[in-house]
Design a protein around this motif. Structure first.
Motif, short mmCIF file in Angstrom:
data_model
loop_
_atom_site.label_atom_id
_atom_site.label_comp_id
_atom_site.label_asym_id
_atom_site.label_seq_id
_atom_site.Cartn_x
_atom_site.Cartn_y
_atom_site.Cartn_z
N PRO A 36 -35.50 -4.90 8.52
CA PRO A 36 -35.11 -4.96 9.93
C PRO A 36 -34.79 -3.58 10.48
CG PRO A 36 -33.30 -5.70 8.53
CD PRO A 36 -34.51 -5.53 7.63
N THR A 37 -35.21 -3.36 11.71
CA THR A 37 -34.92 -2.10 12.37
C THR A 37 -33.62 -2.25 13.16
OG1 THR A 37 -37.27 -1.63 12.55
CG2 THR A 37 -35.79 -0.35 13.94
N VAL A 38 -32.56 -1.71 12.62
CA VAL A 38 -31.25 -1.82 13.27
C VAL A 38 -30.59 -0.45 13.29
CG1 VAL A 38 -30.90 -4.24 12.61
CG2 VAL A 38 -30.12 -2.42 11.09
N PHE A 39 -29.71 -0.27 14.27
CA PHE A 39 -28.94 0.96 14.35
C PHE A 39 -27.85 0.96 13.29
CE2 PHE A 39 -29.61 1.99 19.15
CZ PHE A 39 -30.89 2.44 18.85
N SER A 40 -27.56 2.12 12.74
CA SER A 40 -26.35 2.29 11.95
C SER A 40 -25.18 2.33 12.93
CB SER A 40 -26.43 3.59 11.15
OG SER A 40 -26.38 4.71 12.03
N PRO A 41 -23.95 2.13 12.45
CA PRO A 41 -22.80 2.22 13.38
C PRO A 41 -22.76 3.54 14.14
CG PRO A 41 -22.12 1.25 11.29
CD PRO A 41 -23.53 1.69 11.11
N GLU A 92 -25.33 5.50 14.92
CA GLU A 92 -26.42 5.52 15.90
C GLU A 92 -26.09 4.65 17.10
OE1 GLU A 92 -30.33 6.24 13.04
OE2 GLU A 92 -29.49 4.21 13.28
N ALA A 93 -25.49 3.48 16.85
CA ALA A 93 -25.12 2.59 17.95
C ALA A 93 -24.09 3.25 18.86
CB ALA A 93 -24.57 1.27 17.39
N LYS A 94 -23.09 3.89 18.26
CA LYS A 94 -22.05 4.56 19.06
C LYS A 94 -22.63 5.72 19.86
CE LYS A 94 -18.32 3.32 15.87
NZ LYS A 94 -17.38 3.81 14.84
N ALA A 95 -23.56 6.46 19.24
CA ALA A 95 -24.19 7.57 19.94
C ALA A 95 -24.99 7.08 21.14
CB ALA A 95 -25.09 8.35 18.98
N ALA A 96 -25.71 5.96 20.97
CA ALA A 96 -26.49 5.40 22.07
C ALA A 96 -25.58 4.94 23.20
CB ALA A 96 -27.35 4.24 21.57
N LEU A 153 -21.03 -0.75 29.58
CA LEU A 153 -20.26 -1.95 29.29
C LEU A 153 -21.15 -3.04 28.70
CD1 LEU A 153 -17.66 -3.56 29.35
CD2 LEU A 153 -18.10 -4.10 31.76
N ILE A 154 -22.36 -3.19 29.24
CA ILE A 154 -23.29 -4.18 28.70
C ILE A 154 -23.60 -3.88 27.24
CG2 ILE A 154 -25.69 -4.98 28.82
CD1 ILE A 154 -25.47 -4.71 31.89
N ALA A 155 -23.89 -2.61 26.94
CA ALA A 155 -24.19 -2.23 25.56
C ALA A 155 -23.00 -2.46 24.64
CB ALA A 155 -24.62 -0.76 25.51
N MET A 156 -21.79 -2.19 25.15
CA MET A 156 -20.59 -2.41 24.34
C MET A 156 -20.39 -3.89 24.04
SD MET A 156 -17.96 0.31 26.16
CE MET A 156 -16.57 -0.08 25.07
N LEU A 157 -20.69 -4.74 25.01
CA LEU A 157 -20.55 -6.18 24.79
C LEU A 157 -21.59 -6.68 23.78
CD1 LEU A 157 -19.88 -7.30 28.46
CD2 LEU A 157 -18.37 -7.77 26.51
N ILE A 158 -22.79 -6.16 23.88
CA ILE A 158 -23.83 -6.55 22.93
C ILE A 158 -23.45 -6.13 21.51
CG2 ILE A 158 -26.22 -6.10 22.23
CD1 ILE A 158 -26.93 -5.90 25.21
N TYR A 159 -22.99 -4.90 21.38
CA TYR A 159 -22.66 -4.37 20.06
C TYR A 159 -21.32 -4.88 19.53
CZ TYR A 159 -21.79 -1.03 16.30
OH TYR A 159 -21.53 -0.46 15.07
N GLY A 160 -20.30 -4.89 20.40
CA GLY A 160 -18.96 -5.23 19.96
C GLY A 160 -18.68 -6.71 19.84
N SER A 161 -19.33 -7.53 20.71
CA SER A 161 -19.05 -8.97 20.69
C SER A 161 -20.23 -9.81 20.25
CB SER A 161 -18.61 -9.43 22.09
OG SER A 161 -17.38 -8.83 22.46
N GLY A 162 -21.35 -9.16 19.96
CA GLY A 162 -22.52 -9.89 19.45
C GLY A 162 -23.20 -10.75 20.48
N LEU A 163 -23.12 -10.35 21.75
CA LEU A 163 -23.76 -11.11 22.81
C LEU A 163 -25.22 -10.69 22.96
CD1 LEU A 163 -20.77 -11.74 23.44
CD2 LEU A 163 -21.36 -11.64 25.87
#
Length: 212
Positions: free
Chosen positions: A113-118, A120-124, A134-144
């Motif tokens: 699977p192509t996924v960001f490392s923690p 990489e996700a924070k940098a993005a 905020l949308i990206a934070m909700l997707i990453y932080g809350s799994g939405l």
């Protein structure tokens, strides 16, 4: 001739494939299944030099199924379709049991699977601003999922329990997910901005409904 219309067969069929087709139709199987079974059985017969299936058995089935993988590079689904057809031919139509088959099985290709490392996700996320951040934070932080974020409403945010209510998610089901500490302040600011805009629009006579 319409390819989805079963071809006519004699009332008292004598040819092997006609008898097979008659047997399949008496079982009430779909015509798509009939076409698939006949295709693989004909290919099996041709592979073995047009020998009659009654003169063959498990060894020939194993050889054909292995050939599909080793020489024809067949996928898992393709080999499974051939196996189903041949099992039907022998066990159901001919009444000849097949021993425990030992053949080269097709394998699903290994895909990482192509996924960001923690990091990489924070940098993005750090390269985004405003509502996109905020949308990206909700997707990453809350799994939405993205559509779940866009449907989020003020009433779905529970700061006291630090949780979010996701409505009509996957499978059209509601669920509850966590609200990380890092999202409390950004969500609070977004809600305040949305409520302020809502009050302003009400004063102007609009009456819009806002997401958080």
């Amino acid at each position: 001739m319409d390819m989805d219309i079963p071809p006519p067969i004699p009332a008292q069929p004598t040819r092997f494939l006609d008898r097979l087709r008659s047997f399949i139709r008496m079982r009430g199987l779909a015509y798509a299944t009939e076409k698939t079974y006949v295709f693989w059985i004909k290919r099996f017969i041709r592979f073995h030099g047009r020998k009659h299936p009654e003169t063959m058995g498990s060894a020939e089935v194993e050889a054909f199924l292995s050939h599909l993988v080793l020489q024809a590079n067949a996928s898992v689904a393709t080999q499974r379709g051939a196996l189903n057809a041949l099992v039907f031919l022998y066990r159901e139509f001919l009444g000849i049991p097949l021993d425990n088959l030992n053949y080269e099985a097709a394998r699903k290709p290994a895909k990482l699977p192509t996924v960001f490392s923690p990091e990489e996700a924070k940098a993005a996320i750090n390269n985004l601003e405003g509502e996109y951040r905020l949308i990206a934070m909700l997707i990453y932080g809350s799994g939405l999922r993205i559509n779940e974020v866009l449907r989020l409403r003020v009433k779905d945010v529970d700061f006291g329990m630090q949780q979010l209510v996701v409505r009509s998610g996957k499978g059209n089901k509601d669920r509850i997910t966590l609200l990380p500490d890092s999202l409390v302040q950004p969500l609070t600011k977004q809600i305040e901005a949305a409520l302020h805009q809502h009050s302003s629009d009400l004063a102007k006579g609009y009456g819009s409904v806002y997401t958080c």
